[in-house]
Scaffold this motif. Structure first.
Motif, mmCIF file in Angstrom:
data_model
loop_
_atom_site.group_PDB
_atom_site.id
_atom_site.type_symbol
_atom_site.label_atom_id
_atom_site.label_comp_id
_atom_site.label_asym_id
_atom_site.label_seq_id
_atom_site.Cartn_x
_atom_site.Cartn_y
_atom_site.Cartn_z
ATOM 1 N N GLN A 35 -83.646 18.073 11.907
ATOM 2 C CA GLN A 35 -84.601 19.090 12.351
ATOM 3 C C GLN A 35 -85.149 18.804 13.741
ATOM 4 O OE1 GLN A 35 -86.854 21.077 9.000
ATOM 5 N NE2 GLN A 35 -86.870 18.968 8.300
ATOM 6 N N LYS A 36 -85.155 17.526 14.085
ATOM 7 C CA LYS A 36 -85.643 17.117 15.401
ATOM 8 C C LYS A 36 -84.584 17.376 16.483
ATOM 9 C CE LYS A 36 -88.879 14.882 17.758
ATOM 10 N NZ LYS A 36 -90.055 15.679 18.103
ATOM 11 N N GLY A 37 -83.345 17.593 16.034
ATOM 12 C CA GLY A 37 -82.255 17.796 16.993
ATOM 13 C C GLY A 37 -81.422 16.541 17.198
ATOM 14 N N TYR A 38 -81.741 15.484 16.447
ATOM 15 C CA TYR A 38 -81.027 14.216 16.636
ATOM 16 C C TYR A 38 -79.810 14.155 15.716
ATOM 17 C CZ TYR A 38 -85.308 12.677 19.042
ATOM 18 O OH TYR A 38 -86.371 12.552 19.897
ATOM 19 N N PRO A 39 -78.721 13.558 16.209
ATOM 20 C CA PRO A 39 -77.481 13.517 15.427
ATOM 21 C C PRO A 39 -77.688 12.903 14.048
ATOM 22 C CG PRO A 39 -77.104 12.685 17.641
ATOM 23 C CD PRO A 39 -78.586 12.891 17.508
ATOM 24 N N THR A 40 -77.017 13.491 13.080
ATOM 25 C CA THR A 40 -77.089 12.937 11.730
ATOM 26 C C THR A 40 -75.779 13.232 11.021
ATOM 27 O OG1 THR A 40 -78.258 12.932 9.613
ATOM 28 C CG2 THR A 40 -78.089 15.055 10.726
#
Lengths: 185, 376, 271
Positions: B234-239
């Motif tokens: 949700q933060k935009g960080y890769p997962t």
């Protein structure tokens, strides 16, 4: 029921048939009618035969292409041969005097055969305005739009600085039409 | 004639619609039959404080549009089939990163260089499935010059509202033909602006899964957020955590599927008592209208189904009429693309007659009329 | 502290291998940003795909991690749409010069105000060691098992020839002096390229028997000559050496500035 007028303008690429079609369509719109203009738009846009089609109606225009031209104009022999296939009876045929029309025209085709190219070259010394002369002949002979709207449309679409030349060309076209069909100004 | 009545090409009407919708950035690369859009915008955009750039290729044009949109600008590019293919990777990027933009494809004959100056409708499946991975698509397809104007505004509205690229399809006939259009002083439909975050900067979630469409901040506004083509949280960080992957991809589907009422547009003619229907779109629908009218004059109960939104496919346009139809004619300028979607939507309840043509010519009214007479 | 201000804690740990030069170069970039006094809220970091391009995710700005090779094209859209933003592109040798080669030369030609740092480790590290357009001829990679017969680009010469207005080269070993070159690149109103030679001990180093990361850093030290010193040396003394420092600085009209002037001219009603 809406009345639909189909016009095909043809010549060699670079002769300004596209612009002539746009001007005719715009004249119809200035006259409060509906109009659609389209063109065959080949990579051979310069040279070769090219056509521009205009449909004018007092109602909705569905199919935007010409199926049976009421008016067919051809400035070159090649264009005439290539685009005359769907010419119907009672059509108006506007051609340059240089064309050989053959002897297989549909019945009752009205032919206006006048020196369009020669007038541009010899009278106005500007071959480039042959398309505007031709428009004058076409509208003069067909009355498909009122002359005043055609004049307005020409002035809106030609390059700045050439208005006078194009007005002369248009007048010349109407004169040629009048001489050929007798009146109809 | 009032000053707002004009004779415009479809491509020119697209430009007018885009500007009315607030377009401020265009990047493109010349390709027939869409080039008039780039030409007109190179002249118009700087006059309204917008920016035009001719990029080094189609791929770069799509990339620049995404970059510009992330700064808050309404952005668009225009191309034709071969260029549309080149844009697909970055189009997928914009789908996943949820960057609003409008991608115009004025279709010409293909495959490959094909028939650059002739019409076709053979990219309708490319519009749906051209890019990679799983994602919904919105694709709109107007059928007249005035409709191009209005649908272009709607394309921007949907792009901004749903944070997604919207594909605007035309065919060469619609793109190039000139037609009467009345340009109003104010847009005929309200112009939608994208939703901006209102939360404190440190709380901003550019990919917040608690709402269908999370607000989008602009670069330079201090939110310092990350945009990546990797699947992100949700933060935009890769997962790659399966639950987070699923949450994102599901929301991407939902934001479109749960808003179909707003996205789907169509027109019908004479369907009240129709026993036969012609399904057609774009320029082909113009021929279909003529065919339907002539058939009606002959007393045949025939109607027209014309989708304006072709993706998501408007199943309901078909399904609401299946019980009354004896036959359904699908006319398209390709060798069979949307007809399979129509067939799926009828659930086998209506026999389908295919009127398919891919020869560089607009399907003639007579061709459709013959099919109507055959199935009536 | 630099790390607190500029790094995203939530993105740590980073993906770079032990001994990789990319962290050193990223630090030099951040020092330069600090030194140049860029507004953190008005600075956008754009990257493509590859080991170096992961850097955009690690830093606390508006950041855009794009598709392979296309960082400069995305960055061009960002910069042209909002010229007041500072735009810095972090890219690698494969990203910038193979798949992104066309965008690279056209960004140079346009002289758009973007600063590009090319992390050059001479290899595709992310995909475990294929040769890139900057792998020197004769060197080994997983796709050049008999030695590379492709010639390599000199990215600085390429940038100059294509129209970039500021060009410099440094190495991870020269971490202390690199930030000053990047500051000048940032300050150049136009397209700036800084080639930052990096070491990849995991793939490039191992395959080419270059030893440890420290050995590779020493190689950088021993095989480079500063541009000022190079001017005093004979060609034979420079054979095989890599010239570092500011290689080109020749300002020219900048793209977005010219576009702003066009807008002002048109809106001023002159035309």
């Amino acid at each position: 029921m809406a009345v639909r007028h189909e016009v095909r303008l043809s010549g060699s690429g670079g002769q300004g048939m596209l612009l002539a079609g746009i001007i005719l369509a715009e004249a119809a719109i200035l006259a409060g009618k509906n109009a659609v203009q389209s063109q065959s738009y080949g990579p051979e846009a310069r040279g070769g035969a090219s056509r521009s089609e205009v449909i004018i109606s007092n109602g909705e225009i569905d199919y935007p292409k010409v199926t049976e031209p009421e008016v067919f104009m051809a400035l070159t022999q090649e264009a005439y041969q290539k685009y005359r296939h769907d010419l119907g009876p009672n059509a108006l045929l506007v051609v340059d005097e240089s064309l050989n029309l053959g002897d297989d025209l549909p019945e009752n085709v009205k032919v206006v055969r006048v020196p369009i190219i020669a007038s541009a070259v010899e009278t106005l010394k500007r071959p480039i305005v042959a398309n505007i002369i031709a428009l004058g002949v076409l509208v003069g002979a067909s009355s498909i739009v009122e002359r005043k709207y055609l004049e307005q449309a020409v002035l809106r679409r030609v390059p700045r600085g050439t208005e006078e030349l194009n007005q002369k060309a248009l007048e010349l076209g109407f004169q040629l039409a009048a001489a050929a069909v007798g009146g109809n100004k | 004639m009032s000053p707002t009545v004009k004779l415009l090409q479809g491509n020119e009407a697209c430009v007018e619609g885009a500007l009315a919708a607030g377009l401020r950035f265009f990047a493109g690369y010349p390709i027939t039959p869409s080039t008039e859009i780039a030409e007109a915008l190179s002249e118009r955009l700087p006059r309204v404080g917008g920016r035009f750039i001719q990029m080094e290729d189609e791929i770069a044009s799509m990339a620049a549009v995404i970059g510009a949109s992330l700064t808050g600008a309404k952005a668009m590019t225009a191309t034709s089939g071969p260029g549309f293919s080149l844009k697909q990777e970055n189009l997928g990027f914009a789908m996943l990163t949820e960057v609003p933009c409008v991608v115009v494809n004025v279709m010409r004959g293909g495959p490959s260089t094909g028939l650059p100056t002739s019409p076709a409708q053979a990219d309708v499946m490319q519009a749906r499935w051209g890019t990679h991975g799983d994602h919904p698509v919105i694709a709109l397809y107007p059928a007249s010059v005035p409709e191009v104007y209005e649908v272009t505004i709607k394309a921007f509205n949907l792009a901004e509202k749903f944070r997604t690229p919207v594909i605007l399809l035309m065919d060469e006939v619609i793109g190039h033909m000139r037609e009467r259009i009345e340009l109003p002083d104010t847009p005929p439909v309200p112009v939608v602006e994208r939703q901006r975050p209102t939360v404190p900067k440190e709380d901003y979630l550019p990919y917040d899964n608690s709402q269908d469409v999370p607000p989008l901040a602009s670069f330079g506004d201090g939110y310092r957020f990350h945009v990546t083509g990797l699947i992100h949280d949700q933060k935009g960080y890769p997962t790659s955590a399966p639950a987070k992957v699923e949450a994102l991809l599901t929301r991407l589907q939902n934001k479109i599927q749960s808003n179909l009422d707003e996205i789907l547009m169509w027109e019908t003619i004479g369907m009240e008592d129709a026993e036969v229907a012609v399904f057609a779109y774009g320029a082909t629908a113009r021929s279909a209208v003529r065919a339907v009218r002539i058939a009606r004059e002959q007393g045949i109960k025939v109607g027209l189904l014309r989708p304006i939104t072709i993706w998501p496919f408007p199943d309901k346009l078909i399904s609401q009429y299946t019980s009354q139809l004896k036959a359904l004619i699908v006319a398209e300028m390709n060798l069979g693309q949307l007809v399979d979607e129509v067939e799926r939507a009828t659930k086998g309840q209506v026999p389908i007659k295919r009127v398919l043509q891919a020869n560089g010519e607009l399907i003639a009214p007579d061709t459709i009329l013959r099919a109507v007479l055959e199935v009536k | 502290m630099l790390a607190e201000k500029y790094l995203r804690d939530a993105m740590m740990p980073h993906i770079w291998c032990p001994g990789c030069g990319h962290g050193i170069i990223l630090q030099a970039v951040l020092r330069a940003i600090e030194k140049a006094g860029l507004d953190q809220d008005k600075t956008v970091i754009v990257s493509g795909i590859g080991c170096s391009s992961r850097a955009s995710g690690y830093v606390n700005f508006d950041t855009l991690h794009t598709t392979h090779g296309r960082a400069l094209a995305f960055a061009t859209g960002v910069k042209l749409a909002k010229p007041e933003l500072n735009v810095i592109v972090l890219t690698g040798d494969g990203d910038a010069l193979a798949i992104g080669g066309n965008h690279f030369i056209h960004a140079c030609r346009r002289n758009i105000d973007i600063t590009t740092i090319v992390f050059n480790n001479s290899i595709y590290g992310m995909t475990s060691g294929q040769y890139s357009p900057m792998t020197p001829a004769g060197k080994f990679a997983t796709t050049s098992p008999y030695g590379n017969i492709d010639r390599n680009f000199d990215v600085c010469e390429l940038a100059k020839a294509a129209g970039a207005t500021y060009v410099a080269r440094s190495t991870a070993y020269h971490a202390a002096s690199m930030p000053d070159l990047i500051v000048k690149a940032i300050k150049n109103k136009g397209f700036s390229v800084v080639e930052a030679i990096s070491q990849c001990p995991t793939y490039y180093g191992r395959r080419n028997k270059m030893g440890s990361a420290v050995d590779m850093l020493n190689w950088q030290k021993e095989n480079t000559v500063n541009v000022a010193a190079a001017a005093r040396l004979q060609p034979e003394q420079l054979a095989g050496k890599i010239i570092i420092g500011e290689l080109y600085n020749n300002p020219a009209p900048e793209f977005t500035q010219q576009y702003e002037e066009l807008i002002a001219r048109l809106q001023g009603g002159e035309e």
